[in-house]
Design an enzyme around this catalytic site. Structure first.
Site, PDB file in Angstrom:
ATOM      1  N   HIS A 141       0.855  -1.190   0.000  1.00 15.16           N
ATOM      2  CA  HIS A 141       0.000   0.000   0.000  1.00 15.16           C
ATOM      3  C   HIS A 141       0.888   1.237   0.000  1.00 15.16           C
ATOM      4  O   HIS A 141       1.852   1.313   0.758  1.00 15.16           O
ATOM      5  CB  HIS A 141      -0.899  -0.006   1.248  1.00 15.16           C
ATOM      6  CG  HIS A 141      -1.704   1.246   1.422  1.00 15.16           C
ATOM      7  ND1 HIS A 141      -1.377   2.221   2.350  1.00 15.16           N
ATOM      8  CD2 HIS A 141      -2.819   1.692   0.789  1.00 15.16           C
ATOM      9  CE1 HIS A 141      -2.263   3.201   2.279  1.00 15.16           C
ATOM     10  NE2 HIS A 141      -3.139   2.914   1.353  1.00 15.16           N
ATOM     11  N   HIS A 180       1.748  11.149  -2.255  1.00 17.86           N
ATOM     12  CA  HIS A 180       0.506  10.971  -1.510  1.00 17.86           C
ATOM     13  C   HIS A 180      -0.213  12.307  -1.518  1.00 17.86           C
ATOM     14  O   HIS A 180       0.210  13.258  -0.863  1.00 17.86           O
ATOM     15  CB  HIS A 180       0.807  10.512  -0.074  1.00 17.86           C
ATOM     16  CG  HIS A 180      -0.374   9.924   0.615  1.00 17.86           C
ATOM     17  ND1 HIS A 180      -0.489   9.846   1.974  1.00 17.86           N
ATOM     18  CD2 HIS A 180      -1.514   9.388   0.128  1.00 17.86           C
ATOM     19  CE1 HIS A 180      -1.634   9.282   2.297  1.00 17.86           C
ATOM     20  NE2 HIS A 180      -2.267   8.992   1.192  1.00 17.86           N
TER      21      HIS A 180
END
Length: 622
Positions: free
Chosen positions: A153, A199
């Site tokens: 992830h 991110h």
């Protein structure tokens, strides 16, 4: 006892063989380990302890050697045949290897082992490993949906989810340990003319997409020949999607797999995709999951006993999945039937109007269909797809509709990802996903802690190739249409007996005062099972005081209802008045344990194998 600042233990990269024993340097170092200065004028001296061969090992040696003080190659060959060890041709080589390691040359006659030599052989992780199969041994010709897949992830992050750097280094590290699913969040760069990995809407520093793609190509198959899946979280404009398509084709060329048909009726097999890279997309804005969900995360946070600290070096205890489901089931704010919001519809339409050359390269199509989450678990007989659920959504759905999840994963792929509030890159209990057949249980691989240890241990199965075949019960449909119910009471299938004899190697991998300033360490071991709730348990040995070579000789019995996905947990700690110190850990897939007495190497809290630290253990199935 009082402590002083601790130096880091010496760890070695994976597959580094332990050093031989009996050298003069090690003997001198061992002697030093017995002396501790308490003040200027006083030195405490401790006997290093009798690291004698366990009685079970002596009895086994005597039985195999027919009462003789020496075990020849023929005797060892019979032992190996009886315990599933090396074949007959290797017996002589093992004898020679052991004698060479111990710097012993027989004065006359054929080479043979003494009982101490035999103990050395049993304590060798190279010659006597705890896992049965070092190579792929499962059928790899079934569709991808039949396998658990080693999944990362936010694979590009070097640390926390908010401010750490983005880099290709964690991607490389993940591939080197066998991770098969790499996740990349793709965004326009600051000038809107190229693609960065970062991110979104955080302080993370970006890394270029092209750099990550090139690193994936270079390291994709160093640990496993089976397919690498790149999951893309797409936040790009139409023109930049076209640029990604061109970039991907230029980097991967012929190893990029994509079907000619618009939709797959069945996923290809890992064997058919050997050496190939495939692309998958996922819904953007998972990082805003909490905005679309009314579940109160604080109400399903795992509860920990008093004294358990998240700051502990070995991480918090893995939460019980049954407790999580019970708490989620009591929550009145039901998300099972929540309709998708306007923002979700916008993103869905946006993905549907993606650049055609980009869409054409996507093999595994993903997303949440419009409607309630429970409706998303309905299978389409004409095509397969991938669905993503957060860990909270999984807990909620599993509490009431577990068989629906199992049925969906017969043909389709289910990906579970960490909740958005795990800013520290921590992880959750993976077994809730696995027992419901979820193939892609996505973890933050850059972190560490007990949950990640279980993930690494689980994927040691099947030769560490990153694909583990799901047990048959997760793939079967009964004549009445029913499938496996994870909440059903199940009978015990097998019982695992584990005996912990002793441990060694700390005196070579740690400084003398690492654990205690004024005396040798007081080690104890914790042994247990991670799996379905009825199988999960931890046991503890007594603490052996003032010994660098602790001898416990304690046995534990574990009845198992679902041994197919169970993982054996082993930890060693040093007992202290204030806070116990960490001495090593490992996690091993139960179904691949080799019965008999085995050497079990330990790892540090970050998953690096110690150079010397290991345990002598026995495994027995009844």
């Amino acid at each position: 006892m009082p402590k002083r600042d601790k130096a880091s233990p010496r760890a070695s990269p994976p597959n580094t063989p332990p050093p031989g024993t009996g050298s003069e340097d090690e003997t001198g170092a061992a002697a030093e380990m017995g002396s501790y200065k308490c003040c200027i004028f006083f030195t405490r001296r401790f006997a290093l302890g009798d690291a004698s061969t366990p009685e079970d090992v002596r009895a086994l040696f005597s039985r195999c050697a027919a009462g003789s003080p020496y075990m020849g190659a023929d005797d060892l060959r019979r032992y190996l045949a009886a315990t599933g060890g090396a074949d007959g041709e290797d017996a002589e080589q093992i004898v020679d290897r052991v004698l060479q390691d111990r710097s012993r040359t027989p004065r006359f006659g054929r080479p043979a082992l003494t009982v101490d030599d035999f103990r050395h052989f049993l304590f060798s992780e190279d010659l006597n490993p705890p896992i049965q199969h070092s190579q792929v041994h499962q059928d790899m010709n079934a569709p991808l949906s039949h396998y658990f897949i080693y999944t990362g992830h936010n694979s590009y992050l070097t640390g926390n989810q908010l401010s750490s750097d983005c880099s290709d280094v964690p991607i490389i590290k993940a591939l080197q340990i066998g991770v098969r699913v790499i996740e990349l969040d793709i965004w326009p760069n600051s000038s809107k003319d190229d693609i960065d990995i970062l991110h979104g809407r955080t302080l993370t520093a970006p890394v270029s997409l092209i750099k990550c793609l090139r690193s994936i190509k270079e390291y994709a198959f160093v640990a496993s020949p089976y397919p690498v899946i790149i999951t893309l979280e797409d936040h790009l404009t139409y023109d930049l999607q076209a640029k990604v398509a061109k970039m991907v084709l230029e980097v991967f060329g012929d190893i990029l797999y994509y079907p000619e048909s618009k939709h797959l009726q069945e996923f290809p097999s890992p064997e058919a995709l050997k050496g190939r890279v495939i692309l998958s997309t996922k819904p953007p804005k998972e990082y805003l999951e909490s905005k679309g969900s009314n579940m109160k995360e604080r109400e399903i946070e795992p509860q920990f006993k008093k004294g358990e600290s998240e700051e502990a070096a070995w991480g918090i205890e893995v939460p019980d999945i049954q407790d999580e489901m019970q708490v989620a089931d009591r929550n009145d704010d039901d998300i099972l039937y929540r309709e998708r919001g306007v923002e979700d519809d916008y993103e869905l339409k946006r993905c549907q109007h993606a650049a055609p050359e980009y869409k054409h390269l996507i093999t595994i199509k993903a997303g949440k269909p419009k409607g309630a989450i429970i409706d998303a678990l309905k299978s389409d007989p004409d095509k397969v797809r991938r669905l993503s659920l957060s860990e909270q959504e999984l807990v909620k759905v599993a509490a009431r509709h577990g068989p629906n999840i199992v049925s969906f994963t017969h043909r389709n792929l289910l990906r579970i990802y960490p909740k958005g509030t795990r800013f520290d890159s921590s992880n959750y209990n993976p077994f809730l996903g696995w027992v419901h057949g979820a193939q892609m249980v996505a973890f933050n691989m850059q972190g560490y802690g007990r949950a990640l240890w279980l993930m690494h241990g689980f994927y040691k199965a099947n030769g560490g190739c990153g694909y583990v075949k799901k047990p048959d019960f997760l793939m079967q449909t009964c004549p009445d249409g029913k499938v496996f119910d994870p909440k059903a009471d199940l009978p015990v299938k097998t019982t695992l007996k584990v005996k912990v004899y002793m441990g060694e190697g700390w005196q070579r991998d740690f400084k003398q005062t690492h654990f205690d300033t004024y005396s040798p360490p007081d080690f104890y071991a914790k042994v247990g099972i991670a799996g379905v709730p009825s199988d999960s348990v931890m046991r503890k040995t007594k603490a052996v005081e003032d010994s660098w070579v602790p001898v416990w000789e304690e046995e534990f019995t574990f009845p198992l209802t679902v041994p197919e996905i169970a993982v054996l947990r082993v930890e060693v700690h040093e007992q202290d008045v204030s806070e116990d110190d960490f001495g090593g850990q490992t996690a091993l897939p139960v179904m691949e344990l080799r019965p008999g007495i085995r050497a079990v190497p330990l790892f540090d809290h970050k998953g690096l194998k110690f150079r010397s630290v290991k345990l002598l253990m026995r495994f027995e199935f009844t």
